[in-house]
Scaffold this motif. Structure first.
Motif, PDB file in Angstrom:
ATOM      1  N   GLY A   9      46.890  96.154  67.006  1.00 49.11           N
ATOM      2  CA  GLY A   9      47.098  95.087  66.100  1.00 49.11           C
ATOM      3  C   GLY A   9      47.252  94.912  64.702  1.00 49.11           C
ATOM      4  N   GLY A  10      47.763  94.214  64.282  1.00 41.54           N
ATOM      5  CA  GLY A  10      48.075  93.794  62.777  1.00 41.54           C
ATOM      6  C   GLY A  10      49.125  92.894  62.248  1.00 41.54           C
ATOM      7  N   LEU A  11      49.593  93.090  60.595  1.00 47.43           N
ATOM      8  CA  LEU A  11      49.958  92.445  60.384  1.00 47.43           C
ATOM      9  C   LEU A  11      51.402  92.845  60.080  1.00 47.43           C
ATOM     10  CD1 LEU A  11      51.076  89.328  58.605  1.00 47.43           C
ATOM     11  CD2 LEU A  11      50.182  90.535  56.613  1.00 47.43           C
ATOM     12  N   VAL A  12      52.211  91.783  60.584  1.00 49.19           N
ATOM     13  CA  VAL A  12      54.033  92.258  60.371  1.00 49.19           C
ATOM     14  C   VAL A  12      54.709  91.392  60.355  1.00 49.19           C
ATOM     15  CG1 VAL A  12      54.063  91.910  62.882  1.00 49.19           C
ATOM     16  CG2 VAL A  12      56.140  93.237  61.919  1.00 49.19           C
ATOM     17  N   GLN A  13      55.711  91.254  60.193  1.00 46.99           N
ATOM     18  CA  GLN A  13      56.851  90.502  59.824  1.00 46.99           C
ATOM     19  C   GLN A  13      57.673  89.761  60.528  1.00 46.99           C
ATOM     20  OE1 GLN A  13      59.521  91.568  55.928  1.00 46.99           O
ATOM     21  NE2 GLN A  13      58.128  90.346  54.424  1.00 46.99           N
ATOM     22  N   ALA A  14      58.085  88.580  60.998  1.00 47.73           N
ATOM     23  CA  ALA A  14      58.625  87.736  61.999  1.00 47.73           C
ATOM     24  C   ALA A  14      60.039  88.977  62.311  1.00 47.73           C
ATOM     25  CB  ALA A  14      59.775  86.144  61.212  1.00 47.73           C
ATOM     26  N   GLY A  15      60.225  89.035  63.461  1.00 50.86           N
ATOM     27  CA  GLY A  15      61.815  90.007  64.033  1.00 50.86           C
ATOM     28  C   GLY A  15      61.076  91.613  63.487  1.00 50.86           C
ATOM     29  N   GLY A  16      59.642  92.488  63.229  1.00 49.57           N
ATOM     30  CA  GLY A  16      59.423  93.304  63.572  1.00 49.57           C
ATOM     31  C   GLY A  16      59.009  93.619  64.633  1.00 49.57           C
ATOM     32  N   SER A  17      58.222  94.391  65.021  1.00 44.02           N
ATOM     33  CA  SER A  17      57.101  95.193  66.202  1.00 44.02           C
ATOM     34  C   SER A  17      55.935  95.666  65.646  1.00 44.02           C
ATOM     35  CB  SER A  17      57.768  96.368  66.789  1.00 44.02           C
ATOM     36  OG  SER A  17      59.581  95.744  67.243  1.00 44.02           O
ATOM     37  N   LEU A  18      55.043  95.967  67.156  1.00 45.82           N
ATOM     38  CA  LEU A  18      54.026  96.086  66.999  1.00 45.82           C
ATOM     39  C   LEU A  18      53.718  96.653  68.086  1.00 45.82           C
ATOM     40  CD1 LEU A  18      51.493  93.493  65.324  1.00 45.82           C
ATOM     41  CD2 LEU A  18      51.911  96.230  64.688  1.00 45.82           C
ATOM     42  N   ARG A  19      53.232  98.387  67.976  1.00 45.08           N
ATOM     43  CA  ARG A  19      52.631  98.158  70.326  1.00 45.08           C
ATOM     44  C   ARG A  19      51.061  98.470  70.316  1.00 45.08           C
ATOM     45  NH1 ARG A  19      52.288 104.366  72.058  1.00 45.08           N
ATOM     46  NH2 ARG A  19      53.722 104.177  74.125  1.00 45.08           N
ATOM     47  N   LEU A  20      50.857  97.785  70.712  1.00 47.06           N
ATOM     48  CA  LEU A  20      49.048  97.572  71.317  1.00 47.06           C
ATOM     49  C   LEU A  20      49.042  98.823  72.368  1.00 47.06           C
ATOM     50  CD1 LEU A  20      48.987  94.055  71.867  1.00 47.06           C
ATOM     51  CD2 LEU A  20      48.461  95.776  69.440  1.00 47.06           C
ATOM     52  N   SER A  21      47.582  99.844  72.224  1.00 42.26           N
ATOM     53  CA  SER A  21      46.986  99.597  73.098  1.00 42.26           C
ATOM     54  C   SER A  21      46.067  99.535  74.050  1.00 42.26           C
ATOM     55  CB  SER A  21      47.287 101.584  72.301  1.00 42.26           C
ATOM     56  OG  SER A  21      48.470 101.705  72.568  1.00 42.26           O
TER      57      SER A  21
END
Length: 123
Positions: A9-21
């Protein structure tokens, strides 16, 4: 008994991506169906996605369909949630959960839960 630990998890701007494990410990991970849920303060925990124990069935909430992808690696005792095109309304604490037999949408059907990981999407 299964123990689950989420990360990514974390902070990301709209339109960005994250990968949760979600890393699992305990026996027979490959026999558990896995789910991802999310919860905002003061709201009920809601279904995001689930994958059957063998990966043969996958489900998504309508709100994330086409943007999120769930996957699992039984050899690594892990399940993942790739989140693309993130929106501010995706901001929540994300939890992974495990249950025996088939995948399910309801929180009450899952026996084991992780501690959650915060995802914040800024506009």
């Amino acid at each position: 008994q299964v123990q689950l630990v989420e990360s990514g998890g974390g902070l990301v701007q709209a339109g960005g991506s994250l990968r949760l494990s979600c890393a699992a410990s305990g026996r027979s991970f490959s026999s558990y169906s896995m789910g991802w849920f999310r919860q905002a303060p003061g709201k009920e925990r809601e279904f995001v996605s689930a994958i059957r124990w063998d990966g043969a069935a996958i489900y998504y909430a309508n709100s994330v369909k086409g943007r999120f992808t769930i996957s699992r690696d039984n050899a690594k005792y892990s399940v993942y949630l790739q989140m693309n095109s993130l929106k501010p309304e995706d901001t929540d604490v994300y939890y992974c959960a495990a249950k025996s037999l088939g995948a399910a949408y309801s929180t009450s059907e899952y026996n084991y839960w992780g501690q959650g990981t915060q995802v914040t999407v800024s506009s």
